[in-house]
Design a protein around this motif. Sequence first.
Motif, PDB file in Angstrom:
ATOM      1  N   SER A 131      30.520  59.224 -34.898  1.00 33.75           N
ATOM      2  CA  SER A 131      29.556  59.251 -33.982  1.00 33.75           C
ATOM      3  C   SER A 131      28.555  58.612 -33.636  1.00 33.75           C
ATOM      4  O   SER A 131      28.094  58.575 -32.057  1.00 33.75           O
ATOM      5  N   LEU A 132      28.406  57.388 -33.904  1.00 35.12           N
ATOM      6  CA  LEU A 132      28.068  56.233 -34.209  1.00 35.12           C
ATOM      7  C   LEU A 132      28.476  55.370 -33.026  1.00 35.12           C
ATOM      8  O   LEU A 132      28.488  54.473 -32.644  1.00 35.12           O
ATOM      9  N   GLY A 133      29.699  55.091 -33.418  1.00 38.24           N
ATOM     10  CA  GLY A 133      30.476  54.466 -32.759  1.00 38.24           C
ATOM     11  C   GLY A 133      31.091  53.251 -33.859  1.00 38.24           C
ATOM     12  O   GLY A 133      31.941  52.214 -33.278  1.00 38.24           O
ATOM     13  N   GLU A 175      14.331  61.588 -37.615  1.00 34.60           N
ATOM     14  CA  GLU A 175      14.035  60.387 -38.689  1.00 34.60           C
ATOM     15  C   GLU A 175      13.707  58.913 -38.197  1.00 34.60           C
ATOM     16  O   GLU A 175      15.011  58.465 -37.448  1.00 34.60           O
ATOM     17  N   VAL A 176      13.056  57.990 -37.432  1.00 34.56           N
ATOM     18  CA  VAL A 176      12.681  57.053 -37.040  1.00 34.56           C
ATOM     19  C   VAL A 176      12.569  56.189 -37.960  1.00 34.56           C
ATOM     20  O   VAL A 176      11.221  55.367 -38.256  1.00 34.56           O
ATOM     21  N   LEU A 177      12.558  54.348 -37.053  1.00 39.63           N
ATOM     22  CA  LEU A 177      12.227  52.849 -37.068  1.00 39.63           C
ATOM     23  C   LEU A 177      11.891  52.924 -36.154  1.00 39.63           C
ATOM     24  O   LEU A 177      12.510  51.765 -35.592  1.00 39.63           O
ATOM     25  N   ILE A 178      10.415  52.490 -36.805  1.00 38.52           N
ATOM     26  CA  ILE A 178       8.953  51.565 -35.763  1.00 38.52           C
ATOM     27  C   ILE A 178       9.802  50.063 -35.470  1.00 38.52           C
ATOM     28  O   ILE A 178       9.535  49.644 -37.140  1.00 38.52           O
ATOM     29  N   HIS A 179       9.800  49.851 -34.682  1.00 43.96           N
ATOM     30  CA  HIS A 179      10.060  48.106 -34.681  1.00 43.96           C
ATOM     31  C   HIS A 179       8.327  47.843 -34.854  1.00 43.96           C
ATOM     32  O   HIS A 179       8.533  46.525 -35.981  1.00 43.96           O
ATOM     33  N   HIS A 180       7.383  48.032 -34.509  1.00 46.83           N
ATOM     34  CA  HIS A 180       6.235  47.124 -34.822  1.00 46.83           C
ATOM     35  C   HIS A 180       5.160  47.966 -34.624  1.00 46.83           C
ATOM     36  O   HIS A 180       5.043  48.762 -33.147  1.00 46.83           O
ATOM     37  N   PRO A 181       4.454  48.441 -35.454  1.00 44.55           N
ATOM     38  CA  PRO A 181       4.130  47.877 -36.622  1.00 44.55           C
ATOM     39  C   PRO A 181       5.601  48.259 -36.867  1.00 44.55           C
ATOM     40  O   PRO A 181       6.497  49.947 -36.686  1.00 44.55           O
ATOM     41  N   PRO A 182       6.455  48.571 -39.059  1.00 39.41           N
ATOM     42  CA  PRO A 182       7.452  48.726 -39.573  1.00 39.41           C
ATOM     43  C   PRO A 182       7.388  50.062 -39.677  1.00 39.41           C
ATOM     44  O   PRO A 182       6.856  49.887 -41.399  1.00 39.41           O
ATOM     45  N   VAL A 183       7.867  50.844 -39.371  1.00 38.08           N
ATOM     46  CA  VAL A 183       7.358  52.184 -40.193  1.00 38.08           C
ATOM     47  C   VAL A 183       8.004  53.626 -39.307  1.00 38.08           C
ATOM     48  O   VAL A 183       9.185  53.261 -38.900  1.00 38.08           O
ATOM     49  N   ILE A 184       8.520  53.680 -40.786  1.00 37.13           N
ATOM     50  CA  ILE A 184       9.914  55.134 -40.737  1.00 37.13           C
ATOM     51  C   ILE A 184       8.312  56.058 -41.430  1.00 37.13           C
ATOM     52  O   ILE A 184       8.211  56.383 -41.748  1.00 37.13           O
ATOM     53  N   ALA A 185       8.489  56.755 -39.498  1.00 38.04           N
ATOM     54  CA  ALA A 185       8.144  58.312 -39.794  1.00 38.04           C
ATOM     55  C   ALA A 185       8.930  59.165 -39.157  1.00 38.04           C
ATOM     56  O   ALA A 185      10.157  58.551 -38.357  1.00 38.04           O
ATOM     57  N   LYS A 186       8.772  60.777 -39.664  1.00 37.97           N
ATOM     58  CA  LYS A 186       9.016  61.848 -38.250  1.00 37.97           C
ATOM     59  C   LYS A 186       8.738  61.322 -37.415  1.00 37.97           C
ATOM     60  O   LYS A 186       7.671  61.549 -36.910  1.00 37.97           O
ATOM     61  N   CYS A 187       9.652  62.820 -36.480  1.00 46.47           N
ATOM     62  CA  CYS A 187       9.375  62.222 -34.876  1.00 46.47           C
ATOM     63  C   CYS A 187      10.025  64.188 -34.419  1.00 46.47           C
ATOM     64  O   CYS A 187      10.717  64.215 -34.390  1.00 46.47           O
ATOM     65  N   ALA A 188       8.681  64.498 -33.534  1.00 43.88           N
ATOM     66  CA  ALA A 188       9.699  66.080 -32.910  1.00 43.88           C
ATOM     67  C   ALA A 188      10.090  65.395 -31.765  1.00 43.88           C
ATOM     68  O   ALA A 188       9.669  64.587 -31.210  1.00 43.88           O
ATOM     69  N   GLY A 189      10.912  66.607 -31.572  1.00 41.03           N
ATOM     70  CA  GLY A 189      11.731  66.490 -30.183  1.00 41.03           C
ATOM     71  C   GLY A 189      13.428  66.191 -31.072  1.00 41.03           C
ATOM     72  O   GLY A 189      13.639  65.052 -31.195  1.00 41.03           O
ATOM     73  N   GLY A 190      13.789  66.643 -31.007  1.00 41.60           N
ATOM     74  CA  GLY A 190      15.107  67.221 -31.207  1.00 41.60           C
ATOM     75  C   GLY A 190      16.260  66.344 -29.839  1.00 41.60           C
ATOM     76  O   GLY A 190      16.173  65.484 -29.134  1.00 41.60           O
ATOM     77  N   ASP A 191      17.562  66.574 -30.077  1.00 42.21           N
ATOM     78  CA  ASP A 191      18.409  66.333 -29.354  1.00 42.21           C
ATOM     79  C   ASP A 191      18.521  65.001 -28.970  1.00 42.21           C
ATOM     80  O   ASP A 191      18.525  64.258 -27.806  1.00 42.21           O
ATOM     81  N   VAL A 192      18.218  64.382 -30.137  1.00 48.29           N
ATOM     82  CA  VAL A 192      19.088  63.021 -30.125  1.00 48.29           C
ATOM     83  C   VAL A 192      20.005  62.674 -31.131  1.00 48.29           C
ATOM     84  O   VAL A 192      20.003  62.911 -32.067  1.00 48.29           O
ATOM     85  N   ARG A 193      20.466  61.630 -30.836  1.00 52.05           N
ATOM     86  CA  ARG A 193      21.865  60.759 -31.794  1.00 52.05           C
ATOM     87  C   ARG A 193      20.985  59.528 -32.442  1.00 52.05           C
ATOM     88  O   ARG A 193      21.030  58.674 -32.519  1.00 52.05           O
ATOM     89  N   GLU A 194      21.560  59.697 -33.873  1.00 46.72           N
ATOM     90  CA  GLU A 194      21.683  58.855 -34.660  1.00 46.72           C
ATOM     91  C   GLU A 194      22.181  57.809 -34.137  1.00 46.72           C
ATOM     92  O   GLU A 194      23.191  57.255 -33.563  1.00 46.72           O
ATOM     93  N   GLY A 195      21.531  57.027 -34.033  1.00 43.86           N
ATOM     94  CA  GLY A 195      21.566  54.913 -33.673  1.00 43.86           C
ATOM     95  C   GLY A 195      21.069  55.075 -31.870  1.00 43.86           C
ATOM     96  O   GLY A 195      20.837  53.986 -31.794  1.00 43.86           O
ATOM     97  N   ALA A 196      20.296  55.686 -31.337  1.00 38.55           N
ATOM     98  CA  ALA A 196      19.814  55.647 -30.352  1.00 38.55           C
ATOM     99  C   ALA A 196      18.763  54.863 -30.419  1.00 38.55           C
ATOM    100  O   ALA A 196      18.515  55.175 -31.759  1.00 38.55           O
ATOM    101  N   ARG A 197      18.421  53.661 -29.590  1.00 39.73           N
ATOM    102  CA  ARG A 197      16.931  53.363 -29.606  1.00 39.73           C
ATOM    103  C   ARG A 197      16.184  54.001 -28.396  1.00 39.73           C
ATOM    104  O   ARG A 197      16.987  55.019 -26.709  1.00 39.73           O
ATOM    105  N   ILE A 198      15.103  54.744 -28.663  1.00 39.63           N
ATOM    106  CA  ILE A 198      14.715  55.710 -28.007  1.00 39.63           C
ATOM    107  C   ILE A 198      12.571  54.781 -28.093  1.00 39.63           C
ATOM    108  O   ILE A 198      12.262  53.827 -28.751  1.00 39.63           O
ATOM    109  N   ARG A 199      11.979  55.963 -27.162  1.00 42.04           N
ATOM    110  CA  ARG A 199      10.391  55.457 -27.048  1.00 42.04           C
ATOM    111  C   ARG A 199       9.924  56.603 -27.911  1.00 42.04           C
ATOM    112  O   ARG A 199       9.985  58.291 -27.637  1.00 42.04           O
ATOM    113  N   VAL A 200       8.456  56.530 -29.008  1.00 44.49           N
ATOM    114  CA  VAL A 200       8.359  57.410 -29.401  1.00 44.49           C
ATOM    115  C   VAL A 200       6.801  57.591 -29.140  1.00 44.49           C
ATOM    116  O   VAL A 200       6.092  56.095 -28.793  1.00 44.49           O
ATOM    117  N   ARG A 201       5.934  58.488 -28.752  1.00 46.31           N
ATOM    118  CA  ARG A 201       4.294  59.092 -28.273  1.00 46.31           C
ATOM    119  C   ARG A 201       3.500  58.586 -30.405  1.00 46.31           C
ATOM    120  O   ARG A 201       4.347  59.875 -30.804  1.00 46.31           O
TER     121      ARG A 201
END
Length: 470
Positions: free
Chosen positions: A280-282, A428-454
């Motif tokens: 699924s990640l190619g 579960e997302v890895l934020i680039h800066h600051p380097p944080v691993i956190a949960k994020c609401a809002g599904g329907d995304v694929r693993e490995g995708a680059r997204i914006r979070v608030r």
Amino acid sequence: MHPDAAKSSGGDFAAVRAEFGLPDGFPPDVLAEAEAVAGDPADLPGGREDATDLPLVTIDPPGAKDLDQAVCVERARVGFRVHYAIADLASFLPPRGAIDREARRRGQTLYLPDSNIPLHPPELSEGAASLLPGEVRPAVLWTIELDSGGEPTDVRVRRALVRSGARFDYDTVQAALDAGTPHPAVAALPEVGRLRRELAVRRGAVEPQLPEQEVAAGPDGGWLLARRPRNDVEAWNAEISLLTGMAAAGIMLEAGVGVLRTLPDAGPEAVAGLRRSAHSLGIDWPDGYDVAELLAGLDPDRPESLALYADVTRLLRGAGYTAFDGTVPEPATHAGIGGPYAHVTAPIRRLVDRFGTEVCLAVTAGRAVPEWVRAALVELPELMNASDTLAARVAKACLDQVEAWLLAERIGDTFDAVVLRADANRAEVLIHHPPVIAKCAGGDVREGARIRVRLTAVDVARRKVAFERV
């Protein structure tokens, strides 16, 4: 520090210590015993070899004083010779004495950003037992002969007196190697390290390369949060420790007594699930490749690799300690390492290593394993599993606290992130800066995708942060 480092203005970690009931100092009887034994290590069976002429060095994180290991890697006539000196804690600790009892209660050293909760009193862990540079110290000396392909051909372990010639950190050794001016003790480390890494892949060692989050003190107060890349020297140095631990496990299994670090192999369903994730990640999974070979070929900087690493951690569940005396356990291997393995290289910082070391010393010398060691084997798995759980919870609490301090004033801000895991409702997302691993609401995304979070909420007291997909 990685360039993604970011600074927090937070305080200390007293709340974490209170929440987990972490000890503040040592009881008086433990301190008294430490003072009494610090200058008078015991004469144990077998005597002690004088190995103070070996050009050993230590390689540890900057500022470390609890130095468990000193290393010297030499080219031999055929292959290599590895000398690995390990702090000899058993020489200082009377069996079932005050320090031993307290160490069993603690299990291991706990590392918090502002200070440590040591396994042993600092008089020993940072003084008399530590392999500090220029000091003659009692040690357990492993000498492992390797052939030209990096495979062990002979193992010796005995008590010795050693003297480390220098205290290095990973970056210092890396810089010297890159400049072509390495210390003689580590000049052959790259060759041995690379050979052992290649053998790990062939063994099927499963080692996801998710970036580690690191907390460090800032130069002007507050805390720095960073992604800590693992440089080559750290990886090669770890291979020396793994080599020794695998040699120790072999000794224990042949003798039918000891304590192993074990992790069952992932079942076919788990591997099939990982294969689906890769698809699924190619990510191309070539025919005939196992998990180890697949991971070795991934680029750790690509988002799809990070997502697959996160999935691989699901294959590494069920790690523990397996003690045995008379009947060899099944399974007796560690899937993350690709073979049998035992902890023997960090006795200052981890309880089980002292006992595993004594088994190896006795067995290789043809002596009976001491009764106090055999008696402890039955309780070591429970003690170590409990301390591992506590260490993981404390480390996560400290990271969560720094993340909350760091983000407290940024509610409403948006961030770039990579999706590590996803389901219908959250990711579960890895934020680039600051380097944080956190949960994020809002599904329907694929693993490995680059997204914006608030960032939508921060609770500093509860160490919680909340994000939503933009």
